[in-house]
Design a protein around this motif. Sequence first.
Motif, PDB file in Angstrom:
ATOM      1  N   LYS A  98      -1.559   6.260  10.738  1.00  0.00           N
ATOM      2  CA  LYS A  98      -1.927   5.867   9.388  1.00  0.00           C
ATOM      3  C   LYS A  98      -3.143   6.670   8.944  1.00  0.00           C
ATOM      4  CE  LYS A  98      -2.220   1.700   6.625  1.00  0.00           C
ATOM      5  NZ  LYS A  98      -2.257   0.218   6.669  1.00  0.00           N
ATOM      6  N   LEU A  99      -3.091   7.174   7.717  1.00  0.00           N
ATOM      7  CA  LEU A  99      -4.195   7.987   7.196  1.00  0.00           C
ATOM      8  C   LEU A  99      -5.361   7.111   6.813  1.00  0.00           C
ATOM      9  CD1 LEU A  99      -2.255  10.477   4.896  1.00  0.00           C
ATOM     10  CD2 LEU A  99      -3.019  10.859   7.233  1.00  0.00           C
ATOM     11  N   SER A 100      -6.571   7.660   6.972  1.00  0.00           N
ATOM     12  CA  SER A 100      -7.759   6.985   6.459  1.00  0.00           C
ATOM     13  C   SER A 100      -7.723   7.015   4.931  1.00  0.00           C
ATOM     14  CB  SER A 100      -9.015   7.681   6.971  1.00  0.00           C
ATOM     15  OG  SER A 100      -9.105   8.987   6.454  1.00  0.00           O
ATOM     16  N   PRO A 101      -8.498   6.165   4.264  1.00  0.00           N
ATOM     17  CA  PRO A 101      -8.471   6.148   2.792  1.00  0.00           C
ATOM     18  C   PRO A 101      -8.754   7.509   2.166  1.00  0.00           C
ATOM     19  CG  PRO A 101      -9.581   4.202   3.617  1.00  0.00           C
ATOM     20  CD  PRO A 101      -9.315   5.066   4.806  1.00  0.00           C
ATOM     21  N   MET A 102      -9.723   8.258   2.706  1.00  0.00           N
ATOM     22  CA  MET A 102     -10.052   9.549   2.109  1.00  0.00           C
ATOM     23  C   MET A 102      -8.955  10.580   2.384  1.00  0.00           C
ATOM     24  SD  MET A 102     -12.661   9.081   0.378  1.00  0.00           S
ATOM     25  CE  MET A 102     -12.841  10.787  -0.079  1.00  0.00           C
ATOM     26  N   ALA A 103      -8.358  10.545   3.595  1.00  0.00           N
ATOM     27  CA  ALA A 103      -7.247  11.451   3.873  1.00  0.00           C
ATOM     28  C   ALA A 103      -6.057  11.134   2.982  1.00  0.00           C
ATOM     29  CB  ALA A 103      -6.864  11.365   5.344  1.00  0.00           C
ATOM     30  N   GLN A 104      -5.834   9.830   2.720  1.00  0.00           N
ATOM     31  CA  GLN A 104      -4.744   9.434   1.834  1.00  0.00           C
ATOM     32  C   GLN A 104      -4.983   9.954   0.415  1.00  0.00           C
ATOM     33  OE1 GLN A 104      -1.928   7.901   2.695  1.00  0.00           O
ATOM     34  NE2 GLN A 104      -1.164   8.022   0.608  1.00  0.00           N
ATOM     35  N   TYR A 154      -4.222  13.635   0.391  1.00  0.00           N
ATOM     36  CA  TYR A 154      -2.779  13.872   0.406  1.00  0.00           C
ATOM     37  C   TYR A 154      -2.175  13.596  -0.971  1.00  0.00           C
ATOM     38  CZ  TYR A 154       2.145  13.552   1.752  1.00  0.00           C
ATOM     39  OH  TYR A 154       3.487  13.738   1.833  1.00  0.00           O
ATOM     40  N   GLU A 155      -2.618  12.511  -1.621  1.00  0.00           N
ATOM     41  CA  GLU A 155      -2.117  12.199  -2.958  1.00  0.00           C
ATOM     42  C   GLU A 155      -2.508  13.290  -3.957  1.00  0.00           C
ATOM     43  OE1 GLU A 155      -3.725   8.394  -3.802  1.00  0.00           O
ATOM     44  OE2 GLU A 155      -2.386   7.305  -2.436  1.00  0.00           O
ATOM     45  N   TYR A 156      -3.714  13.843  -3.806  1.00  0.00           N
ATOM     46  CA  TYR A 156      -4.154  14.918  -4.697  1.00  0.00           C
ATOM     47  C   TYR A 156      -3.277  16.159  -4.516  1.00  0.00           C
ATOM     48  CZ  TYR A 156      -6.868  18.975  -6.164  1.00  0.00           C
ATOM     49  OH  TYR A 156      -7.260  20.167  -6.709  1.00  0.00           O
ATOM     50  N   LYS A 159     -11.516  19.521   5.924  1.00  0.00           N
ATOM     51  CA  LYS A 159     -10.700  19.940   7.062  1.00  0.00           C
ATOM     52  C   LYS A 159     -10.443  18.780   8.012  1.00  0.00           C
ATOM     53  CE  LYS A 159     -11.418  23.886   9.051  1.00  0.00           C
ATOM     54  NZ  LYS A 159     -12.098  25.036   9.694  1.00  0.00           N
ATOM     55  N   GLY A 160     -11.430  17.870   8.136  1.00  0.00           N
ATOM     56  CA  GLY A 160     -11.208  16.692   8.970  1.00  0.00           C
ATOM     57  C   GLY A 160     -10.058  15.840   8.454  1.00  0.00           C
ATOM     58  N   TRP A 161      -9.996  15.674   7.124  1.00  0.00           N
ATOM     59  CA  TRP A 161      -8.896  14.886   6.546  1.00  0.00           C
ATOM     60  C   TRP A 161      -7.579  15.667   6.635  1.00  0.00           C
ATOM     61  CZ3 TRP A 161     -12.805  14.381   2.079  1.00  0.00           C
ATOM     62  CH2 TRP A 161     -13.765  13.442   2.420  1.00  0.00           C
ATOM     63  N   MET A 162      -7.650  16.990   6.589  1.00  0.00           N
ATOM     64  CA  MET A 162      -6.441  17.792   6.762  1.00  0.00           C
ATOM     65  C   MET A 162      -5.900  17.641   8.180  1.00  0.00           C
ATOM     66  SD  MET A 162      -7.693  21.167   4.616  1.00  0.00           S
ATOM     67  CE  MET A 162      -6.223  22.142   4.896  1.00  0.00           C
ATOM     68  N   TYR A 163      -6.800  17.523   9.173  1.00  0.00           N
ATOM     69  CA  TYR A 163      -6.352  17.264  10.538  1.00  0.00           C
ATOM     70  C   TYR A 163      -5.588  15.942  10.614  1.00  0.00           C
ATOM     71  CZ  TYR A 163      -8.828  21.082  12.868  1.00  0.00           C
ATOM     72  OH  TYR A 163      -9.233  22.318  13.297  1.00  0.00           O
ATOM     73  N   GLU A 164      -6.075  14.923   9.891  1.00  0.00           N
ATOM     74  CA  GLU A 164      -5.373  13.643   9.890  1.00  0.00           C
ATOM     75  C   GLU A 164      -3.972  13.778   9.280  1.00  0.00           C
ATOM     76  OE1 GLU A 164      -9.342  11.061   8.885  1.00  0.00           O
ATOM     77  OE2 GLU A 164      -7.404  10.133   8.567  1.00  0.00           O
TER      78      GLU A 164
END
Length: 613
Positions: free
Chosen positions: A546-552, A555-557, A588-593
């Motif tokens: 499950k993605l963290s809120p910021m990674a989500q 992804y939505e962006y 990049k951290g959120w891209m890893y997620e």
Amino acid sequence: MNYLSEKHKTLSESQQSGLMKWFGQLPMDKKAVAIGLSLTVGISSAAMAWKGESSDRIYFCVRTPQKKLVCQDKNNRPFRMTPHYWEQWKLEGMPSQVVRDPAMGVNGLVKATNPYKPFWAFGGFLGFALAGWMLRHCQDEEKQRAVFEDIAQKRDAAKAEMAARSELLESCRDVAIAEVQLQADLDLIANERTVDIQKAEIYAHTEIEVTQMEATDAIFEAQTAGMTEEQKAEYIKQLREMKTPYLQGSQTLQGTIDPNDKVTGGEQPAIAPTDKYRWINNTIGYPTLIFGGMGAGKSWTTREIIWKKVQAGWNIVALDPHGTQVEWRGVRLITGYKEIAEFMQWYMDEMRQRYEDYRKSGLTEEQWTENLRASGKMLSVICEEFTTWTDNIVEPMPDDCEDEKWKPDPDFIGKWFRCAMTESRKQLMIPLFVAHDRTMEILAKAKGLSKLRDAALLEVELIATIDPITTEAKASGKGAIKLPGHGQWIDIELPKLDHKRIDFRLDKPLTSDESATIDKATLERIYELEFNLGNKVGDTQHEPKKLSPMAQKLYEYLTRTERIEADVREFKGNFKVAGERFTVEQIKGWMYEIVGAGMADWIGEGVIRLNQI
């Protein structure tokens, strides 16, 4: 002019002539012309009054007894007299020796050259007086105007100051609003994450209970196989009246079948005891600061974290100024401030060398990290008693420098601290700092780096309690953890320890005070018997990450902007949340997620390709 009252106006007008009233109504240029004319009249009249004589004069001589004719006094001034006084002298008895001076005119009489000299003098006085009067009037008006000018200047200055204050207050208000919005977003993210964790725990707990119920039903069906319905009813009745071998405590078969007994018969904790200490895993791969007061348990907890690092394959270097090898078995110990300073210099040189090798390697960041892991170059540096380093450690002198020319860098500790905080993770040279507090004054006296500390360090605070009998501080078993880049502190529970770990050798034989380690095969067998009935361990399907809120949000962006290939350097400036922009490392951290969740794949340094849905 503004008057205080009617009487003031009457008195003022009574003291003012009609000429000055008329003069006061003239504009400034005409006033200047009037004053100039008056001065011209005064100067001209004064000049006319200055020259010539205003009366007739009679020059005469006196004949001495020696028959000598004297026409001048001792100062060579000629004897002269006005006709009036000459006639008066005659009446009073003029001496016979007095004769007129024929050389000075007819019978010694010289006519007046400027008979209107007094009038010219009066005209000059009148011109100067009138000019002075008009100047005085202008001066009085100028003084009044100056008062108003001063008030107007002060008014304009006050308006400008109020406008500046208003602008400053508006800026402060905007900043305050932004801070409140940011804090609200952080709180919302924290709450969402907490809710997700609680949901996951509830789901896991429910799944375990459902599995146990299904296992109990399967066992019951196996035991009653071949029985008729009457025989099953009789068997159930019998079980209700007695304890069964496969039930625990005060449970009956009815209680096992009835889901309500899962609550009333004894609740299971939402988190298994081992899950309480999952936070320790976060300290393995992040630069970490452990701090707390005296007796809070820093040393014991630190050693448990080191043990986890050893089990994960990390090479440990303990920098303990007062440590002994007896308490650091199985790890490399560096003791003494001078020796620690030399290692710190080696650490920074090694960090620079690794980055240089990485730039020349042609590998991606992930490939380089895996290469370091495969080469056994994972290094964790334990900085014990870090609070005292600044006062005792001096930059070591290079071998090629002369003693008298060497001047140690006063910010040597600060530079090393910044290097260890920010550059260590990519090169797998992770530090762990142990201190008494988290202030930058204590941490290498690196003032002004609090934001860098918050963004780069995983912080663990250990909380001490006071023994009511001995009044000494001791570990409470409680603490709090804050992840890098997050402002929220999360309560944690410390491992319950009955001794201080001093041996970190993996091949160390077990002692009486240590519990036996359960091997992997045994754990898999227990899992198969308790939870995975009828299936193999490898058959268990894992839920997608499950993605963290910021990674989500990221992804939505990316999907909203219809991107197939996303380069962090290309969209970094356009991606923002609640007006806040982010660094390349954060994105990049959120891209890893996103990649870890199977939603995208890496195709280059900082570039991912989104999977088509």
